[in-house]
Write an enzyme that holds these catalytic residues in place. Structure first.
Site, PDB file in Angstrom:
ATOM      1  N   ASP A   1       9.335   2.857   1.585  1.00  0.00           N
ATOM      2  CA  ASP A   1       8.083   3.258   2.196  1.00  0.00           C
ATOM      3  C   ASP A   1       7.910   2.945   3.720  1.00  0.00           C
ATOM      4  OD1 ASP A   1       5.557   3.998   2.858  1.00  0.00           O
ATOM      5  OD2 ASP A   1       4.590   3.612   1.107  1.00  0.00           O
TER       6      ASP A   1
ATOM      7  N   PHE B   1       0.819  -1.066   0.014  1.00  0.00           N
ATOM      8  CA  PHE B   1      -0.081   0.009   0.101  1.00  0.00           C
ATOM      9  C   PHE B   1       0.774   1.161   0.092  1.00  0.00           C
ATOM     10  CE2 PHE B   1      -2.520   3.480   1.619  1.00  0.00           C
ATOM     11  CZ  PHE B   1      -3.668   3.346   0.818  1.00  0.00           C
TER      12      PHE B   1
ATOM     13  N   LYS C   1       2.429  10.194   8.459  1.00  0.00           N
ATOM     14  CA  LYS C   1       1.838   9.516   9.634  1.00  0.00           C
ATOM     15  C   LYS C   1       2.387  10.297  10.919  1.00  0.00           C
ATOM     16  CE  LYS C   1      -0.177   5.346   8.036  1.00  0.00           C
ATOM     17  NZ  LYS C   1      -1.939   5.449   8.173  1.00  0.00           N
TER      18      LYS C   1
END
Ligand SMILES: Cc1ncc(COP(=O)(O)O)c(C=O)c1O
Length: 394
Positions: free
Chosen positions: A223, A138, A252
Site C-alpha cells: 500500500d 491503515f 493521494k
C-alpha cells in the site's frame, strides 16, 4: 448567492456536516505552493499538504493548466472507452513501477485497496482467500479496506466486517510466518506506516515478507497510498528497499489533489480479472488522468525525487535538537517528529494559531509531509515556528 452566503455565515456549520471530523477552526480560501491563506487573509505555512497529497504545491500552474485544457476538451466518457490521458497514464505508471504492471484506476486510496483485495481473492480462488495485514496499519475506510486496517478501535460500530482477515505485528516477520499458509491469498503492507505514526519497515522485514509470500505461494501487496509518487525520494517506497510486490496501490499525491487512485498488478495476477469483475464510473477519467500526468511530469522535470531526499534531510536536521523531540524519523519528506510526551494535539492547535499547518498523527507524534516543492526558506520558517511552540510546551 449573496443571500445564501450570508445565511451560511450566520448558522452553526455543524448543522450541515456529519460529525466525522472535529469541527475545523479555519476556512482556507487560497493556496500557493506551500502556503495557505484563510478568509481573513492570514498566511499559513503548510507542512501537511492535504495529508501528503499536494506534492507539487497548491495551485501548481502546470497541473491547473492541464486540468483546464482537458476540461475544455473532454472531461468524462466512462471506462467503456479509452481517453488519450488515461492511456498515457497507464503506460506511465507501468514505466514508473520498473516496466511492469497493469493498472485499474479508482477515485481514492480505499478503492485502490478494495481492488487489490478483490484481485487477490480472484487470483487465489475460494480455497485461498485470507488476507494478512499488520497491526497498526491503515488501508482505508470502506468495509474491505477497513477490515484490512489492523486497528480494532476503528472497527467499533461497523461490525460485521468482511471476514477472512488476520493481522501480524509490523516489523516482526515471525508473526507473519505463523499466519501465512496455503489459505492465504495475500499479505498487504505499507512500506512505511503512515496513519500509524510514520513507521518505516525494516529492510529484513520486507525482504523476509517477499521470500515468505513467494515460498507459500501468495501475493505481496504494498500500500503506497501515502508513501508513493516520490514522497520518500523514489517513485515508490518499495524501490528504497529493492523489494518488488505483486500488486501495489497509489492515490493521494497521484493527482495533486484531483481525486484519483490506482491499483497496479503484475500481468500474471491482473489476468485473473475478467471483463465485468470490477469497475468504477469515474476511475481514471480524462480530467483525473490529465491532472495525474501533469503531476508526474512536474515531479520528473523538476527533479523532485532528489529534492524530497535533500529537503527531508534538511527538515530532520532543523528539528533534531528541538525541545521535547525524541527523534525525527521517516524517509524523504514523509517525516514524524516523535515527542517525549503526549502533547501533539496541543502543539498542532498552537501551530495553527501561529500560522503553521501540521498534524498530530498520534498523541505523541507530529506528522510532517509538506509539498516536495516547498522552498527551503519556507521550510526553515515552518520549522522555526514549530520549535518555538515546542519550547513553550510544558
Ligand atoms: C496507507 C493508506 N492507505 C489507504 C488510505 C485511504 O485512502 P483514501 O482516504 O483516499 O481512501 C490512506 C489514507 O490515509 C493511507 O494513508
Amino acid at each position: 448567492m449573496a443571500a445564501v452566503k450570508n445565511s451560511i455565515d450566520k448558522v452553526n456549520l455543524s448543522e450541515y456536516f456529519m460529525p466525522t471530523y472535529g469541527i475545523p477552526s479555519v476556512t482556507f480560501t487560497k493556496g500557493v505552493n506551500a502556503e495557505l491563506f484563510d478568509e481573513k487573509g492570514k498566511r499559513y505555512i503548510d507542512l501537511l499538504a492535504g495529508i501528503a497529497v499536494v506534492s507539487v504545491g497548491h495551485c501548481n500552474t502546470a497541473v491547473t493548466q492541464a486540468i483546464t485544457e482537458q476540461a475544455h476538451k473532454l472531461s468524462h466518457i466512462s471506462n467503456y472507452f479509452y481517453s488519450e490521458p488515461n492511456k498515457e497514464l497507464a503506460k506511465t505508471l507501468h514505466t514508473l513501477a520498473g516496466d511492469w504492471g497493469q493498472v485499474f484506476f479508482s477515485n481514492s486510496g480505499s478503492e485502490a485497496n478494495e481492488c487489490a483485495i478483490k484481485l487477490a481473492r480472484k487470483w487465489g480462488g475460494p480455497e485461498k482467500s485470507t488476507i494478512i495485514s499488520a497491526l497498526n496499519s491503515f488501508h482505508g475506510r470502506t468495509l474491505g479496506s477497513l477490515a484490512a486496517t489492523g486497528q480494532p478501535a476503528k472497527w467499533n460500530g461497523f461490525q460485521p466486517l468482511p471476514g477472512g482477515f488476520d493481522y501480524g505485528t509490523y516489523n516482526d516477520l515471525a508473526t507473519f510466518e505463523k499466519l501465512v499458509d496455503e489459505k492465504t491469498a495475500a499479505v498487504i503492507i505499507e512500506p512505511i506506516q503512515g496513519e500509524g505514526g510514520i513507521i518505516p519497515a525494516n529492510r529484513e522485514f520486507l525482504t523476509g515478507l517477499r521470500e515468505l509470500c513467494t515460498a507459500r505461494e501468495c501475493l505481496l501487496i504494498f500500500d503506497e497510498i501515502q508513501s508513493g509518487v516520490g514522497r520518500t525520494g523514489k517513485w515508490w517506497a518499495f524501490q528504497q528497499y529493492g523489494v518488488t510486490p505483486d500488486i501495489f496501490t497509489s492515490a493521494k499525491a497521484l493527482g495533486n489533489g484531483f481525486p484519483i487512485g490506482a491499483c497496479i498488478a503484475a500481468e500474471w495476477v491482473a489476468d485473473s480479472f475478467k471483463p465485468g469483475d470490477h469497475g468504477s464510473t469515474f476511475g481514471g477519467n480524462p480530467l483525473a488522468s490529465a491532472a495525474s500526468l501533469a503531476t508526474i511530469r512536474y515531479i520528473e522535470e523538476n527533479d523532485l525525487l532528489s529534492e524530497a531526499e535533500r529537503k527531508g534531510t534538511l527538515l530532520s536536521a532543523l528539528l533534531a535538537d528541538a525541545p521535547h523531540v525524541q527523534e525525527v524519523r521517516g524517509a524523504g519528506l514523509m517525516k514524524a517528529v516523535q515527542l517525549h510526551s503526549e502533547c501533539a494535539k496541543d502543539v498542532t492547535a498552537k501551530a495553527l494559531e501561529k500560522g503553521l499547518v501540521v498534524n498530530s498523527v498520534r498523541p505523541d507524534t507530529i506528522r510532517l509531509v509538506p509539498p516536495l516543492t516547498i522552498e527551503d526558506s519556507v521550510l526553515r520558517e515552518g520549522c522555526e515556528i514549530l520549535k518555538s511552540i515546542l519550547a513553550s510546551v510544558s
